[in-house]
Design a protein around this motif. Sequence first.
Motif, PDB file in Angstrom:
ATOM      1  N   MET A 181       0.948  -1.411   0.642  1.00 46.68           N
ATOM      2  CA  MET A 181       0.171  -0.647   0.029  1.00 46.68           C
ATOM      3  C   MET A 181       1.070   1.631  -0.218  1.00 46.68           C
ATOM      4  O   MET A 181       0.597   2.091  -0.690  1.00 46.68           O
ATOM      5  N   THR A 182       2.395   1.734   0.943  1.00 41.51           N
ATOM      6  CA  THR A 182       2.777   2.359   0.912  1.00 41.51           C
ATOM      7  C   THR A 182       3.138   2.730  -0.698  1.00 41.51           C
ATOM      8  O   THR A 182       3.618   3.382  -0.775  1.00 41.51           O
ATOM      9  N   GLN A 183       4.128   1.205  -1.218  1.00 43.40           N
ATOM     10  CA  GLN A 183       4.426   2.075  -2.791  1.00 43.40           C
ATOM     11  C   GLN A 183       3.427   2.327  -3.486  1.00 43.40           C
ATOM     12  O   GLN A 183       3.518   3.407  -4.618  1.00 43.40           O
ATOM     13  N   ILE A 184       1.942   1.584  -3.760  1.00 49.30           N
ATOM     14  CA  ILE A 184       1.152   2.492  -4.704  1.00 49.30           C
ATOM     15  C   ILE A 184       0.440   3.699  -4.127  1.00 49.30           C
ATOM     16  O   ILE A 184       0.712   3.966  -4.903  1.00 49.30           O
ATOM     17  N   LEU A 185       0.735   4.373  -2.865  1.00 55.38           N
ATOM     18  CA  LEU A 185       0.463   5.368  -2.743  1.00 55.38           C
ATOM     19  C   LEU A 185       1.921   6.776  -2.837  1.00 55.38           C
ATOM     20  O   LEU A 185       1.010   7.564  -3.396  1.00 55.38           O
ATOM     21  N   ASP A 186       2.899   5.969  -2.866  1.00 56.65           N
ATOM     22  CA  ASP A 186       4.173   6.780  -2.939  1.00 56.65           C
ATOM     23  C   ASP A 186       4.268   6.906  -4.724  1.00 56.65           C
ATOM     24  O   ASP A 186       4.286   7.857  -5.249  1.00 56.65           O
TER      25      ASP A 186
END
Length: 303
Positions: A105-110
Amino acid sequence: MLGTVAFAGVTGFGPASVRPALAATDVAAVVNKVAITSGDVARRMAFLKLRHETGNLQQKAKEEMIDEQLKRQEIARVGMSVSTDEVDAAFARFSNSNKLSVQQMTQILDRAGVGAEHFKNYIAVQMSWPRLVNARYGKNKMTNQEMVTKMLESKQKPVTTEYYLKQVIFVVPTAKRNAIMGKRQAEAEASRGKFPGCDQAMDFARNYLDVSIRDLGRVMKPELPPDWAPLIENAKGNTTGTRVTDRGVEYLAICNQRQVSDDLAAEAVFRAEDIGKAQQSKSDPNSDKYLAELKSKAQIIEH
């Protein structure tokens, strides 16, 4: 609350999302001497796209960030912010509900140009603000006319559960959270089985270091804070499970509970129904009133 952030699937998070240019040093607005940068606005624009918003996204983003900053300042002033642990837990639940790990999720938001930190800041306000609104307006008494109207509509007084509660807090100073939180959690959890009952609560606390007892008194089921309600309703014995908060590790002692149908119970149920209707319509008049009051007193400069 956070549930309203559940975008239509996670397709909007895909790698094809374009990360907007972030000029974090440009000031887009100033709210009570606190700057909102163009980078903040750009991240919120990206977030609006994920929520499938349409229209003038830049203006919408700026307006959201101004409102959010006002709420954040008021949350800090009153001292009712949720803890970092609560925000992280909400972020993890949101990731899991989308069948993603926290790292994914963190990677996608970034990639989408939002960033995990921006999203977590949003979560913190979404979780904290309703507490302020409820603390300010939730206990307001209904007028006699409002009560009579509700009673005539329902034809009978509703029945609800009345609790008498005490709060047990194993205090953890902010500076020591990382060092002793695990130990305090284990200590608090172990103490639940030794809790002697509410009448002996103060004597019980003296057996432990830095433990405080707060008498919460009479609380109707519809008035239970959303973070505590499931723990109280699912409690086995006279204590709830533990929660990590900004104060430390806490649990509630259930001194007594009974079914009631008096005027106070009716008022609590009717008020909860009104709040539920307002949430379903995505508009809470008390929230709008509170925010409008903050705006009327604020110094807001848009660039």
